[in-house]
Design an enzyme around this catalytic site. Sequence first.
Site, short mmCIF file in Angstrom:
data_model
loop_
_atom_site.label_atom_id
_atom_site.label_comp_id
_atom_site.label_asym_id
_atom_site.label_seq_id
_atom_site.Cartn_x
_atom_site.Cartn_y
_atom_site.Cartn_z
N ASP A 112 82.63 35.73 -21.32
CA ASP A 112 82.01 36.70 -22.32
C ASP A 112 83.17 37.52 -22.76
O ASP A 112 84.24 37.21 -22.60
CB ASP A 112 81.47 37.80 -21.17
CG ASP A 112 82.26 38.06 -20.03
OD1 ASP A 112 82.71 36.82 -19.66
OD2 ASP A 112 82.21 39.05 -19.46
N HIS A 116 86.98 39.03 -21.96
CA HIS A 116 86.91 38.57 -20.67
C HIS A 116 87.45 36.93 -20.68
O HIS A 116 88.11 36.60 -19.82
CB HIS A 116 85.72 38.55 -19.88
CG HIS A 116 85.82 38.83 -18.40
ND1 HIS A 116 84.75 38.91 -17.43
CD2 HIS A 116 86.94 38.62 -17.50
CE1 HIS A 116 85.31 38.70 -16.29
NE2 HIS A 116 86.55 38.75 -16.26
N GLU A 176 81.45 47.10 -20.59
CA GLU A 176 80.32 46.03 -20.41
C GLU A 176 79.45 46.42 -21.43
O GLU A 176 78.81 47.55 -21.43
CB GLU A 176 79.67 46.30 -18.98
CG GLU A 176 80.76 45.85 -17.78
CD GLU A 176 80.56 44.27 -17.67
OE1 GLU A 176 79.71 43.74 -18.12
OE2 GLU A 176 81.49 43.82 -16.78
#
Length: 279
Positions: free
Chosen positions: A186, A176, A101
């Site tokens: 994303d 993603h 992330e």
Amino acid sequence: MKILNHRLTRDDGSALAYLASPHVGKTISPRFLILHYTAGSSAAGTVAWFRNPASRVSAHLVIARDGSVTQLVPFDREAWHAGQSRWGSLSGLNRYSIGIELDNAGCLIRSGGKWISPLSRRSYPDSEVTVACHRHDPPGTPPCGWHSYTPEQIEATLECSMALIDQYGLADVLGHEDIAPGRKRDPGPDFPLESVRARLLGRGNDHPERYRTTARLYVRNGPGPEHAALPGTPLPPATEVEVLAKRGLWWEVDVAGEVNGVMDIVGWCHSKYLKAIDV
């Protein structure tokens, strides 16, 4: 960086930040690396949320905008970052992947002359925003704002990813948006996913974008005219460069060969003065 006992360390073996998340699944043999943006307002906030028992989400790594890295889940354990997802014949990519992330607000809306996150309501200056369409948008969809990634984040992502690929033999690097198209967007159009994938996997069919300068062109140490010009610039016309990343009209380039007595010029320039080389 390197991997010891499924944790990320520096080359000298010293540990990076590790803050365990309670949201951990079964033992896995990872095959893919999945990149996300957090859509939050800070890396610290994301880490805190991933450690909150109520969240039911986690990732293996969080990379802050200054490039600092926090690990939350061992790489041989399932983290809960992908949700409903599919790649090829596989579904439920949490069981097959390592999730990274990146602290980034994602898609922004224009309101009151400012770029606003629809989730946090935080505003962002134009200098931190790329206006673009998403590659999965239907034709005719108007562009929106996307929070820009920092060079430090991109470099940290490359370093972490290379260590992970070397350790686990990962087969591919995906967004993603690739494994949940239509549901997720994303890491979005500001992240140079194709360039990162090519640099990490060395694919022969992922050719770097090559351009020639069309005029004398300054290369700077940041994406904008306010940043200092690098030694060896301006580049003369017809200088070849390889594009590493894009931030709106400002592109990060690697200059081919020696220019004005200087080797290894890597920095940012305005794309208006670049013309693609046909290959």
